[in-house]
Design a protein around this motif. Sequence first.
Motif: not given
Ligand SMILES: Cc1cc2nc3c(=O)[nH]c(=O)nc-3n(C[C@H](O)[C@H](O)[C@H](O)COP(=O)(O)OP(=O)(O)OC[C@H]3O[C@@H](n4cnc5c(N)ncnc54)[C@H](O)[C@@H]3O)c2cc1C
Length: 425
Positions: A17, A39-40, A52, A317-318, A320, A399, A405
């Motif tokens: 999520t 998701g968490h 971005d 995600g990665r 974190l 990213w 990101g």
């Molecule tokens: C400090 C910081 C600042 C940022 N600033 C920006 C910005 O200004 N602009 C921008 O575009 N991007 C920014 N980003 C990047 C952006 O947060 C990421 O690009 C984006 O959140 C990635 O999305 P994602 O869904 O791939 O992963 P995430 O957001 O990391 O989400 C992964 C999800 O998977 C879930 N998950 C993991 N394992 C399991 C499992 N076994 N079962 C169920 N769920 C699970 C987690 O709980 C989480 O909900 C920033 C990131 C950080 C850390």
Amino acid sequence: MIREARPIKTQLAIIGTGLGGLAAGIFAKDMGINTAQIGHTGAITFTTGYFDLLGSLMDKQFADPWKGLAVLKKQLPKHPLANISQDDIHKALNLFNKNINKMGIGYCEPGNSNIQALLPSGVCKPTISVPLTMLAGVKAKESQAPTLIIDFKGLQGFSAIEFVTNLKSLWPSLKAERLPFPNMDSGQQIFAEVMAQALEVPNNRQRLADVIKPLLGNAEYLGLPAILGIHKPDLVHGHMEELLGIKVFEIPTMPPSVPGMRLRELFEQMFADNSFILIPQHKVEKIELNNDGAKLCFTDPFGDVEISSQATILATGRFLSGGLKAEQHGIFETLLNIPVTQPDGRDNWYQEKYFDPRGHKINQAGVEVDINFRPLNAKGEPINHRLFAAGTILAHQDWVRQRCGAGVSISTAYQAVKCAANILI
Ligand SMILES: Cc1cc2nc3c(=O)[nH]c(=O)nc-3n(C[C@H](O)[C@H](O)[C@H](O)COP(=O)(O)OP(=O)(O)OC[C@H]3O[C@@H](n4cnc5c(N)ncnc54)[C@H](O)[C@@H]3O)c2cc1C
């Protein structure tokens, strides 16, 4: 005693999520796909709230991210954004923004050029879309208008003096003030999310405006940390402008950030209905893939749950958020042990210099996918024709350095949902 799992049957399961999962949920709902999502919390609560698309490659910054995408295609052909047409990226960003706006948080439309958005330390970064509560800050800086920046006693993660000091040479009419936040003035540490909740009460907005007003002087704009409500930021923002009689803008704080929390809360509150099951604050513990789809298992306070899905999108995600794990002997995908493309040995994870323009190789580690966004096994074949992946778990993107990101998360989610939709009954 044999414990029977509670069954959930769905067309599509989305694991994660974060921004990628959230976008996949929005696209699935838009296409009328019956969905279960689990998701968490994750990286989304750390973001600035800016979306971005593509800010830079190596040391080159892009004023026009669409031109940047053409460069990226040539220089980094394996980058997830290099394998999506600009037309689809456009559609994905616009549909995502339209839905976020409709659900209750105003964002400016992604345009043809990057916006130079303000960061807490008083520097700017290129981004394609910002929350409407932050937009006036971009205009104030462009016009160098007289502006007052305030911070609050006890609030960590945002300093008006630091912000002003770093921008003063470019924006001479900036001023900084520190104030006590009404009813949180004991001198103890205070938190942005608690202040944001307090400002959802109109009386608190009035009290805050009363302490700010005498300091305004000739200011045409007021900048303050991102604390203007969690659930209805545009309403809180509008009311503060009305009370103060000038333009107000938010500046993101250091993480965890209120704008990220807003997106998550919005999603949790607006999404669940008959065709969409959202299971927040839980993680899939086990997943079994088969010819008909997948079985996702986890346990909640009421017992075991088993989700059967025809198609599944992995958006975990990665590091974190727990989608990838770095160990002594390598980097692993945590749920299915999908092969992770990674540097050859730990010694090659990082460059010697932190600011090396090539970036650190570990930041490009991730899962490989085919053109249909299906993760690949060690032989380069899809692991399962009903499994898809989206977001920052994908390999070949950095990213942080490339400022891409949200672009990667939203655009790949769009592709993954479209590909998943093709195999649904
Ligand atoms: C400090 C910081 C600042 C940022 N600033 C920006 C910005 O200004 N602009 C921008 O575009 N991007 C920014 N980003 C990047 C952006 O947060 C990421 O690009 C984006 O959140 C990635 O999305 P994602 O869904 O791939 O992963 P995430 O957001 O990391 O989400 C992964 C999800 O998977 C879930 N998950 C993991 N394992 C399991 C499992 N076994 N079962 C169920 N769920 C699970 C987690 O709980 C989480 O909900 C920033 C990131 C950080 C850390």
